[in-house]
Design a protein around this motif. Structure first.
Motif, PDB file in Angstrom:
ATOM      1  N   ALA A   1      -8.383  -0.477  -3.400  1.00  0.00           N
ATOM      2  CA  ALA A   1      -7.154  -1.272  -3.469  1.00  0.00           C
ATOM      3  C   ALA A   1      -6.130  -0.635  -4.401  1.00  0.00           C
ATOM      4  N   ASP A   2      -6.611   0.024  -5.466  1.00  0.00           N
ATOM      5  CA  ASP A   2      -5.701   0.664  -6.431  1.00  0.00           C
ATOM      6  C   ASP A   2      -5.281   2.061  -6.009  1.00  0.00           C
ATOM      7  N   GLY A   3      -5.766   2.534  -4.850  1.00  0.00           N
ATOM      8  CA  GLY A   3      -5.406   3.857  -4.382  1.00  0.00           C
ATOM      9  C   GLY A   3      -6.155   4.976  -5.071  1.00  0.00           C
ATOM     10  N   ARG A   4      -7.220   4.647  -5.795  1.00  0.00           N
ATOM     11  CA  ARG A   4      -7.990   5.677  -6.491  1.00  0.00           C
ATOM     12  C   ARG A   4      -9.160   6.182  -5.656  1.00  0.00           C
ATOM     13  N   ALA A   5      -9.394   5.535  -4.518  1.00  0.00           N
ATOM     14  CA  ALA A   5     -10.466   5.950  -3.605  1.00  0.00           C
ATOM     15  C   ALA A   5      -9.996   5.679  -2.180  1.00  0.00           C
ATOM     16  N   TYR A   6     -10.666   6.293  -1.209  1.00  0.00           N
ATOM     17  CA  TYR A   6     -10.240   6.131   0.181  1.00  0.00           C
ATOM     18  C   TYR A   6     -11.438   6.208   1.116  1.00  0.00           C
ATOM     19  N   TYR A   7     -11.250   5.645   2.310  1.00  0.00           N
ATOM     20  CA  TYR A   7     -12.297   5.659   3.324  1.00  0.00           C
ATOM     21  C   TYR A   7     -12.416   7.054   3.926  1.00  0.00           C
ATOM     22  N   CYS A   8     -13.659   7.477   4.156  1.00  0.00           N
ATOM     23  CA  CYS A   8     -13.918   8.773   4.782  1.00  0.00           C
ATOM     24  C   CYS A   8     -14.787   8.550   6.012  1.00  0.00           C
ATOM     25  N   TYR A   9     -14.241   8.890   7.177  1.00  0.00           N
ATOM     26  CA  TYR A   9     -14.934   8.665   8.449  1.00  0.00           C
ATOM     27  C   TYR A   9     -15.599   9.942   8.968  1.00  0.00           C
TER      28      TYR A   9
ATOM     29  N   ASP B   1     -12.399  18.864   2.250  1.00  0.00           N
ATOM     30  CA  ASP B   1     -10.992  19.228   2.439  1.00  0.00           C
ATOM     31  C   ASP B   1     -10.040  18.044   2.566  1.00  0.00           C
ATOM     32  N   ARG B   2     -10.493  16.860   2.209  1.00  0.00           N
ATOM     33  CA  ARG B   2      -9.660  15.650   2.219  1.00  0.00           C
ATOM     34  C   ARG B   2      -9.111  15.326   3.607  1.00  0.00           C
ATOM     35  N   THR B   3      -9.919  15.570   4.625  1.00  0.00           N
ATOM     36  CA  THR B   3      -9.502  15.270   5.995  1.00  0.00           C
ATOM     37  C   THR B   3      -9.026  13.833   6.136  1.00  0.00           C
ATOM     38  N   CYS B   4      -9.732  12.907   5.496  1.00  0.00           N
ATOM     39  CA  CYS B   4      -9.427  11.488   5.687  1.00  0.00           C
ATOM     40  C   CYS B   4      -8.470  10.906   4.647  1.00  0.00           C
ATOM     41  N   GLU B   5      -8.103  11.698   3.653  1.00  0.00           N
ATOM     42  CA  GLU B   5      -7.261  11.153   2.592  1.00  0.00           C
ATOM     43  C   GLU B   5      -5.877  10.759   3.107  1.00  0.00           C
ATOM     44  N   GLY B   6      -5.384  11.505   4.091  1.00  0.00           N
ATOM     45  CA  GLY B   6      -4.025  11.254   4.566  1.00  0.00           C
ATOM     46  C   GLY B   6      -3.923  10.340   5.767  1.00  0.00           C
ATOM     47  N   LEU B   7      -4.990   9.652   6.126  1.00  0.00           N
ATOM     48  CA  LEU B   7      -4.921   8.742   7.271  1.00  0.00           C
ATOM     49  C   LEU B   7      -3.921   7.623   7.023  1.00  0.00           C
TER      50      LEU B   7
ATOM     51  N   GLU C   1      -2.399   2.632  10.199  1.00  0.00           N
ATOM     52  CA  GLU C   1      -2.694   2.397  11.620  1.00  0.00           C
ATOM     53  C   GLU C   1      -3.956   3.149  12.039  1.00  0.00           C
ATOM     54  N   GLN C   2      -4.095   4.391  11.575  1.00  0.00           N
ATOM     55  CA  GLN C   2      -5.286   5.167  11.912  1.00  0.00           C
ATOM     56  C   GLN C   2      -6.543   4.538  11.312  1.00  0.00           C
ATOM     57  N   ILE C   3      -6.416   4.054  10.083  1.00  0.00           N
ATOM     58  CA  ILE C   3      -7.554   3.392   9.450  1.00  0.00           C
ATOM     59  C   ILE C   3      -7.908   2.119  10.211  1.00  0.00           C
TER      60      ILE C   3
ATOM     61  N   ALA D   1     -17.769   6.278   4.734  1.00  0.00           N
ATOM     62  CA  ALA D   1     -18.111   6.293   3.319  1.00  0.00           C
ATOM     63  C   ALA D   1     -16.830   6.021   2.538  1.00  0.00           C
ATOM     64  N   VAL D   2     -16.934   5.966   1.231  1.00  0.00           N
ATOM     65  CA  VAL D   2     -15.759   5.859   0.368  1.00  0.00           C
ATOM     66  C   VAL D   2     -15.818   7.002  -0.631  1.00  0.00           C
ATOM     67  N   ARG D   3     -14.705   7.725  -0.739  1.00  0.00           N
ATOM     68  CA  ARG D   3     -14.620   8.855  -1.665  1.00  0.00           C
ATOM     69  C   ARG D   3     -13.627   8.549  -2.784  1.00  0.00           C
ATOM     70  N   PHE D   4     -13.960   9.010  -3.977  1.00  0.00           N
ATOM     71  CA  PHE D   4     -13.055   8.894  -5.109  1.00  0.00           C
ATOM     72  C   PHE D   4     -12.033  10.012  -5.046  1.00  0.00           C
ATOM     73  N   ARG D   5     -10.775   9.685  -5.253  1.00  0.00           N
ATOM     74  CA  ARG D   5      -9.701  10.687  -5.216  1.00  0.00           C
ATOM     75  C   ARG D   5      -9.599  11.343  -6.595  1.00  0.00           C
ATOM     76  N   VAL D   6     -10.050  12.570  -6.692  1.00  0.00           N
ATOM     77  CA  VAL D   6     -10.055  13.286  -7.972  1.00  0.00           C
ATOM     78  C   VAL D   6      -8.642  13.773  -8.295  1.00  0.00           C
ATOM     79  N   PRO D   7      -8.095  13.369  -9.432  1.00  0.00           N
ATOM     80  CA  PRO D   7      -6.744  13.805  -9.791  1.00  0.00           C
ATOM     81  C   PRO D   7      -6.729  15.257 -10.256  1.00  0.00           C
ATOM     82  N   GLU D   8      -5.563  15.858 -10.217  1.00  0.00           N
ATOM     83  CA  GLU D   8      -5.423  17.230 -10.695  1.00  0.00           C
ATOM     84  C   GLU D   8      -5.527  17.264 -12.217  1.00  0.00           C
ATOM     85  N   GLY D   9      -5.812  18.448 -12.730  1.00  0.00           N
ATOM     86  CA  GLY D   9      -5.868  18.623 -14.175  1.00  0.00           C
ATOM     87  C   GLY D   9      -7.266  18.953 -14.654  1.00  0.00           C
TER      88      GLY D   9
END
Length: 250
Positions: free
Chosen positions: A100-108, A131-137, A140-142, A153-161
Motif C-alpha cells: 500500500a505504501d509503494g515499498r513492495a509490489y506484486y510479482c507474477y 530485472d523488475r519485470t513486474c515493477e512497472g505494471l 489495469e495490468q495488475i 509473490a510480493v517483492r520488496f522494492r530496494v531503493p538506490e544507494g
C-alpha cells in the motif's frame, strides 16, 4: 543502557546444536548482565521439517544448559504467540502495508520464467538479478492478472544507494543496493519469507539487540531496509564470528 530485550529464535528442524547453543548463551549472558529480557521464539514455519518433538528437544537442551527464558513457550508473555507459525497473519499485514505504501509490489513471474532468465545469465557469464519485470505494471495490468487469479509473490522494492550496518563487533559495514535485488517477502503460496517474518516479529516483540552469528551479515541490509520502510527503530546488531569467545566480564 536501558534494559535490553534480546531473543534466541531457533528453527525446530533438528535438535539444539553447538552453534545454536552458542548464540543462545551469548543472548542469555547479555540479558542477565544488563538486567534485560531473554525471549525464546520458535521459528517453525518450515512445516515439513518442523515437529513438536524437535521443539521439546530444543527446550530440553536449553534447560540442560541452564538457560532460562523470560518470555516464550511454556511461559508466555506480553508478546504472545511465541511460535512464528501462529504469527503469519501479522506478517501478511506487514506485507500489505508495504504494498500500500509503494515499498513492495506484486510479482507474477513464474518459476519457469525466472529459471530461464537465470540460466541465460549464467550462460552469458554473469550473475542473475531480478530485472523488475513486474515493477512497472499498471493498475489495469495488475487488475487483469488478479482477475485471472494468476499466482503472484510480493517483492520488496530496494531503493538506490547504500545500506550501512553498524555492527557492535565488526564495526560499520556498507552494502551497495546495486548488489541487492528486489527480494521476495511473500511467496506465491502465501507464506512470508524469513527476511520479512524476522523483522515483523522483532518489531512486535520490541527487540533492542540482535545477537547472532556472523553468517547472518548478508541478511542484515535487507532487514534494515524493511525496518526503514515501516518506520521502525533499528535494533543494535552484534554478530560474533565463529571463533569468538565470551570472557568472564561479558
Amino acid at each position: 543502557m536501558s534494559s535490553p530485550r534480546v531473543r534466541f529464535a531457533p528453527s525446530p528442524t533438528g535438535y539444539l546444536h553447538i552453534g545454536g547453543a552458542r548464540t543462545a548463551l551469548f543472548n542469555w549472558l547479555f540479558a542477565r548482565r544488563h538486567g534485560g529480557v531473554f525471549v525464546l521464539r520458535i521459528e517453525d514455519t518450515d512445516v515439513e521439517r518442523s515437529s513438536s518433538d524437535m521443539v521439546e528437544g530444543m527446550l530440553d537442551g536449553l534447560r540442560w544448559l541452564g538457560l532460562d527464558w523470560d518470555e516464550g513457550p511454556k511461559i508466555g508473555g506480553p508478546h504472545e504467540p511465541y511460535f512464528q507459525s501462529e504469527r503469519i497473519d501479522r506478517h501478511r499485514a506487514m506485507v500489505d502495508r508495504l504494498v500500500a505504501d509503494g515499498r513492495a509490489y506484486y510479482c507474477y513471474c513464474s518459476t519457469a520464467e525466472l529459471r530461464s532468465k537465470r540460466d541465460a545469465a549464467e550462460r552469458a557469464g554473469g550473475a542473475f538479478r531480478y530485472d523488475r519485470t513486474c515493477e512497472g505494471l499498471t493498475n489495469e495490468q495488475i487488475a487483469a492478472r488478479e482477475g485471472n487469479q494468476m499466482p503472484r509473490a510480493v517483492r520488496f522494492r530496494v531503493p538506490e544507494g547504500t545500506t550501512r550496518v553498524e555492527d557492535l563487533i565488526h564495526g560499520p559495514i556498507e552494502f551497495d543496493s546495486a548488489n541487492i535485488e528486489d527480494f521476495v517477502i511473500l511467496r506465491s503460496d502465501g507464506q512470508p519469507t524469513y527476511q520479512l517474518s524476522v523483522v515483523a516479529d522483532d518489531v512486535d516483540m520490541a527487540i533492542t539487540h540482535v545477537v547472532r552469528g556472523d553468517d547472518h551479515i548478508p541478511n542484515t541490509p535487507k532487514q534494515i531496509l524493511l525496518y526503514d520502510a515501516i518506520g521502525a527503530p533499528l535494533p543494535r546488531f552484534a554478530m560474533p564470528p565463529r571463533t569468538c569467545t565470551m570472557t568472564s566480564s561479558a
